[in-house]
Write a protein that holds these residues in place. Sequence first.
Motif, short mmCIF file in Angstrom:
data_model
loop_
_atom_site.label_atom_id
_atom_site.label_comp_id
_atom_site.label_asym_id
_atom_site.label_seq_id
_atom_site.Cartn_x
_atom_site.Cartn_y
_atom_site.Cartn_z
N VAL A 48 0.84 -1.20 0.00
CA VAL A 48 0.00 0.00 0.00
C VAL A 48 0.88 1.25 0.00
N PHE A 49 1.98 1.21 0.76
CA PHE A 49 2.86 2.37 0.79
C PHE A 49 3.44 2.66 -0.59
N VAL A 50 3.88 1.63 -1.30
CA VAL A 50 4.48 1.86 -2.61
C VAL A 50 3.44 2.44 -3.58
N LEU A 51 2.17 2.04 -3.45
CA LEU A 51 1.14 2.57 -4.34
C LEU A 51 0.84 4.04 -4.06
N VAL A 52 0.74 4.39 -2.77
CA VAL A 52 0.51 5.79 -2.41
C VAL A 52 1.72 6.64 -2.76
N GLY B 146 -2.12 -8.74 -8.12
CA GLY B 146 -1.17 -9.02 -9.19
C GLY B 146 -1.22 -7.99 -10.31
N LEU B 147 -2.43 -7.57 -10.67
CA LEU B 147 -2.57 -6.55 -11.71
C LEU B 147 -2.09 -5.19 -11.22
N TRP B 148 -2.27 -4.90 -9.94
CA TRP B 148 -1.73 -3.65 -9.39
C TRP B 148 -0.21 -3.64 -9.51
N ILE B 149 0.41 -4.76 -9.17
CA ILE B 149 1.86 -4.86 -9.30
C ILE B 149 2.28 -4.72 -10.76
N ALA C 153 0.68 -3.07 -13.13
CA ALA C 153 0.53 -1.67 -13.53
C ALA C 153 1.70 -0.83 -13.03
N PHE C 154 2.06 -1.02 -11.78
CA PHE C 154 3.20 -0.29 -11.22
C PHE C 154 4.48 -0.61 -11.98
N THR C 155 4.70 -1.89 -12.28
CA THR C 155 5.91 -2.30 -13.00
C THR C 155 5.95 -1.71 -14.39
N ILE C 156 4.81 -1.72 -15.09
CA ILE C 156 4.76 -1.14 -16.44
C ILE C 156 5.13 0.33 -16.40
N ASN C 157 4.59 1.06 -15.42
CA ASN C 157 4.84 2.49 -15.33
C ASN C 157 6.30 2.78 -15.01
#
Length: 419
Positions: free
Chosen positions: A66-70, A178-181, A183-187
């Motif tokens: 959650v921290f990495v997403l925020v 998994g999809l959140w990870i 999306a973050f990796t793609i970006n």
Amino acid sequence: MAFDPRGIRRHFKRPLSVYTGREESLRHATWLELFFDLVFVAAIAEIGTNLHHNLTLEGVLYFTGVFVLVWWVWLDYSYYADLYAADDLISRASLIGVMFVVIFLSQTVDGVFHGQTFVFGATMLFLRVVLTVLYLRPRPNVVTEETQGFVMTWITSEFLTTAVWGVSLLVPDPGRFGLWIAAFTINMAGVAVLYTVFDTVLVQVSHFPERLGLITIIVLGETILAVSFGTSIVTSGADFQLEVLLVGLGGFLIAVGAWWLYFGRFDERVIDRALTAPPDRQLRARQAALVYVFSHFFVHLGIVAAGVGLVLAIEATIAGHTLEQGARLILCGGVASFLLGCAILQRAIPQVSDEIRFDNHVLVARLVVIGTFLALIPLADMFSPVTLIGTIAVAFIALIGFESIVNPWVEVPPASAEV
């Protein structure tokens, strides 16, 4: 005074441009950017609070995710404001609106820790959509023939990231994570590719190092709040406990030590030098700048975790027992994460210019301290909270003393400088 609608139209039609205010000796954050950073205190505090109540390995993993997403939201919007002269009406109104959404986002964090991820994911999707739309705004004065490939690839990466995140809302847990990870990796991978593949990129006068430093101060504030919690107990009129005061003092020394180690070798021009590096070392300079930016995740994550660990140490001292395994993981792992991120980013700074290098003796000293902190985690009841906090504080002070004698940055003689 007569109303002139042309003034409003000019605000909306004002073209977005890359920030190239070369007349300024050094670019600084705007008042809106400072306000924007402050809003993230609520989200960061909520993440830390949930970690405090979930002292399990699963809780630590949720905290990290959650921290990495925020943190990612802050990073993306901050770089948008760094890249473009985002002081037009649309950009300002968008950032102000995003600030309120981030406050709302902070109130959805608790649900993620308890398996209720949809509202958090939908709010993040809204923030992603707004950012993607903002990146669509550059006019032809920004997208030249030389930079068209860079800009279009950037926009494509933003679209793809946002699309993957949108699809995640249709997938139940754990596939959603998994999809959140993904999306973050793609970006993040897209940004890395953009600045290492394209020879011609958008070149702005950057104040991103300052923004990273400001958010570092903000997360350090979480540790100071923990110290305040300890001193408030001592002065509350309850039975005086010297141990609680000592834990608070140790926590304060850790916060000061973190500030000293981070800002003692602060470089506000590192991104500028990377963007304007000559062709013969352009790739290495940009790679080093990317490492510099991304390593801040470990710095900020570590500081927040250490702040939570300090609160747990104060609570354990009041209760008269040692720190449990999860609390030691958070405290010792937090300070280790901070030191690791700090070492990586400060080692990357000299690689941008090749005029200096990071002294290996300092690197070894930091790695030894990191290893010591990690070794303390499995030691069950051998240390009281006071002793553990004191050991960490002494280690920080020792590092500061060592690096005051051995300068971490050593000048490279011109004849031996690598090209």
